[in-house]
Design an enzyme around this catalytic site. Structure first.
Site, PDB file in Angstrom:
ATOM      1  N   MET A   1      65.542  81.473  77.551  1.00 31.20           N
ATOM      2  CA  MET A   1      65.178  81.341  76.131  1.00 31.20           C
ATOM      3  C   MET A   1      65.063  79.869  75.718  1.00 31.20           C
ATOM      4  O   MET A   1      64.959  79.560  74.534  1.00 31.20           O
ATOM      5  CB  MET A   1      66.195  82.062  75.248  1.00 31.20           C
ATOM      6  CG  MET A   1      66.256  83.566  75.543  1.00 31.20           C
ATOM      7  SD  MET A   1      66.865  84.546  74.177  1.00 31.20           S
ATOM      8  CE  MET A   1      68.482  83.848  73.927  1.00 31.20           C
TER       9      MET A   1
ATOM     10  N   HIS B   1      70.551  76.088  83.049  1.00 32.71           N
ATOM     11  CA  HIS B   1      69.152  76.463  83.300  1.00 32.71           C
ATOM     12  C   HIS B   1      68.593  75.691  84.496  1.00 32.71           C
ATOM     13  O   HIS B   1      67.856  76.236  85.312  1.00 32.71           O
ATOM     14  CB  HIS B   1      68.291  76.149  82.073  1.00 32.71           C
ATOM     15  CG  HIS B   1      68.646  76.927  80.847  1.00 32.71           C
ATOM     16  ND1 HIS B   1      69.234  76.352  79.747  1.00 32.71           N
ATOM     17  CD2 HIS B   1      68.493  78.238  80.535  1.00 32.71           C
ATOM     18  CE1 HIS B   1      69.423  77.273  78.821  1.00 32.71           C
ATOM     19  NE2 HIS B   1      68.981  78.421  79.273  1.00 32.71           N
TER      20      HIS B   1
ATOM     21  N   GLN C   1      66.294  91.169  71.370  1.00 36.16           N
ATOM     22  CA  GLN C   1      67.687  91.178  71.822  1.00 36.16           C
ATOM     23  C   GLN C   1      68.627  90.585  70.782  1.00 36.16           C
ATOM     24  O   GLN C   1      69.824  90.439  71.039  1.00 36.16           O
ATOM     25  CB  GLN C   1      67.831  90.493  73.181  1.00 36.16           C
ATOM     26  CG  GLN C   1      67.592  89.000  73.181  1.00 36.16           C
ATOM     27  CD  GLN C   1      67.530  88.449  74.601  1.00 36.16           C
ATOM     28  OE1 GLN C   1      66.617  88.739  75.359  1.00 36.16           O
ATOM     29  NE2 GLN C   1      68.518  87.651  74.979  1.00 36.16           N
TER      30      GLN C   1
ATOM     31  N   LEU D   1      78.301  75.776  79.871  1.00 36.57           N
ATOM     32  CA  LEU D   1      77.118  75.291  79.156  1.00 36.57           C
ATOM     33  C   LEU D   1      76.402  76.467  78.499  1.00 36.57           C
ATOM     34  O   LEU D   1      76.293  77.547  79.079  1.00 36.57           O
ATOM     35  CB  LEU D   1      76.186  74.588  80.141  1.00 36.57           C
ATOM     36  CG  LEU D   1      76.740  73.260  80.661  1.00 36.57           C
ATOM     37  CD1 LEU D   1      76.016  72.822  81.913  1.00 36.57           C
ATOM     38  CD2 LEU D   1      76.634  72.196  79.583  1.00 36.57           C
TER      39      LEU D   1
HETATM   40  P1  AMP Z   1      69.393  81.843  78.128  1.00 36.93           P
HETATM   41  O1  AMP Z   1      68.310  80.823  77.993  1.00 36.93           O
HETATM   42  O2  AMP Z   1      70.671  81.463  77.457  1.00 36.93           O
HETATM   43  O3  AMP Z   1      68.928  83.248  77.852  1.00 36.93           O
HETATM   44  O4  AMP Z   1      69.767  81.838  79.670  1.00 36.93           O
HETATM   45  C1  AMP Z   1      68.777  81.969  80.660  1.00 36.93           C
HETATM   46  C2  AMP Z   1      69.443  82.143  81.996  1.00 36.93           C
HETATM   47  O5  AMP Z   1      70.287  81.018  82.241  1.00 36.93           O
HETATM   48  C3  AMP Z   1      70.348  83.378  82.081  1.00 36.93           C
HETATM   49  O6  AMP Z   1      70.193  83.980  83.359  1.00 36.93           O
HETATM   50  C4  AMP Z   1      71.721  82.814  81.905  1.00 36.93           C
HETATM   51  O7  AMP Z   1      72.726  83.571  82.521  1.00 36.93           O
HETATM   52  C5  AMP Z   1      71.572  81.472  82.591  1.00 36.93           C
HETATM   53  N1  AMP Z   1      72.605  80.547  82.106  1.00 36.93           N
HETATM   54  C6  AMP Z   1      72.907  80.251  80.808  1.00 36.93           C
HETATM   55  N2  AMP Z   1      73.947  79.410  80.748  1.00 36.93           N
HETATM   56  C7  AMP Z   1      74.331  79.167  82.027  1.00 36.93           C
HETATM   57  C8  AMP Z   1      75.354  78.384  82.637  1.00 36.93           C
HETATM   58  N3  AMP Z   1      76.196  77.667  81.899  1.00 36.93           N
HETATM   59  N4  AMP Z   1      75.436  78.373  83.977  1.00 36.93           N
HETATM   60  C9  AMP Z   1      74.583  79.099  84.740  1.00 36.93           C
HETATM   61  N5  AMP Z   1      73.589  79.857  84.244  1.00 36.93           N
HETATM   62  C10 AMP Z   1      73.463  79.894  82.902  1.00 36.93           C
END
Ligand code: AMP
Length: 283
Positions: free
Chosen positions: A30, A37, A61, A184
């Site tokens: 996102m 990321h 979502q 993070l």
């Molecule tokens: P988001 O943009 O928050 O929807 O996250 C996108 C992807 O990045 C998802 O698969 C999350 O699980 C992963 N993600 C978010 N934060 C972290 C983190 N601190 N460490 C590892 N992966 C992450």
């Protein structure tokens, strides 16, 4: 790196890559990138010939009272980060490209979506599964990479892939943390100074429970108590959403612990909801 906004452009590029014999890895995101990321993107880039990252703040979502409108967005900054991580295609559609006004088809993994985050976000995983399946159908990846920080999400996606026989391998990347332990998250940007100074104690409370587990404690309630006691001392502004100890694969609540379990928690700190998890295991 190419940046594409329409499904037809993305499909055409991906088809040409596949026709040339390239394998494809997808990391759905996102945006508002941080090192979590980046880890996902670099993992994807290592595992396949072409790396696709989707950047889409998925409206379905978010519940109406949640932070969809406020969610941080910065495409220009994100594009630079993605390029530096070896991404070949950044797919960044507008909501209208993904959801027609008469959209009515949903994908659900109901039991695994009920507990943990699903308890306070009832339609969340329905939105996640639906967008992830759409992204799989648009990009047709061989591999898709998800973060362990959102443990329930990757477990639900793995079940969807299994139940629907989707030809994609799900790979997970470990949670990336600040030096002080805070996982993070794009949402960390919402924390004010006082909240940010307390936030690392969220993970430290979970580490306290892990320590008890590694010392031999197997009583679920006592392990939870360890984290709760730590938080009540060190995280005075935190409001507990949930603390659960579950089977890491099925997400079923465990009453008896053996050698491996997942401690998953969520708290609210001011207007920010933080989630984190830790495997209770003997290394
Ligand atoms: P988001 O943009 O928050 O929807 O996250 C996108 C992807 O990045 C998802 O698969 C999350 O699980 C992963 N993600 C978010 N934060 C972290 C983190 N601190 N460490 C590892 N992966 C992450």
């Amino acid at each position: 790196m190419q940046i594409l906004k329409t499904i037809s452009d993305a499909r055409a590029l991906l088809k040409s890559w596949r026709d040339d014999g390239n394998s494809i890895a997808l990391a759905p995101t996102m945006g508002y990138y941080h090192k979590g990321h980046e880890k996902l993107m670099r993992t994807a880039a290592e595992l396949a010939d072409k790396t696709v990252v989707s950047l889409f703040v998925n409206p379905t979502q978010f519940a109406p009272n949640e932070d969809f409108a406020a969610y941080p967005r910065d495409l220009e900054r994100d594009a630079k980060i993605a390029e530096a991580c070896g991404v070949d295609l950044l797919f960044a559609p507008e909501p209208g490209e993904i959801y027609a006004t008469d959209h009515q088809t949903w994908v659900e993994v109901p039991e695994m979506s009920q507990g943990l985050c699903g308890a306070s976000r009832p339609a969340h995983f329905r939105g996640v599964c639906t967008i992830v399946l759409k992204l799989f159908m648009i990009t047709r990846p061989n591999i898709a990479v998800f973060g362990e920080k959102d443990w329930q999400q990757q477990a639900v996606i793995k079940r969807m892939v299994k139940d629907l026989n989707l030809p994609v391998k799900i790979v997970t990347a470990p949670t990336q943390r600040e030096a002080d332990g805070l996982a993070l998250s794009s949402r960390n940007a919402y924390l004010d100074e006082i909240e940010r100074s307390q936030a690392p104690h969220f993970y430290r409370g979970m580490l306290a429970a892990l320590k008890r587990f590694q010392q031999g404690e197997r009583d679920v309630n006592l392990l939870k108590q360890e984290a709760l006691a730590y938080w009540s001392k060190n995280l005075p502004d935190g409001r507990l959403d949930y603390i659960s100890i579950v089977d890491p694969d099925t997400l079923e609540q465990l009453s008896r612990l053996e050698n491996k379990a997942l401690l998953a928690c969520a708290i609210r700190l001011g207007k920010t909801r933080l989630i984190d998890n830790i495997l209770l295991e003997i290394k």
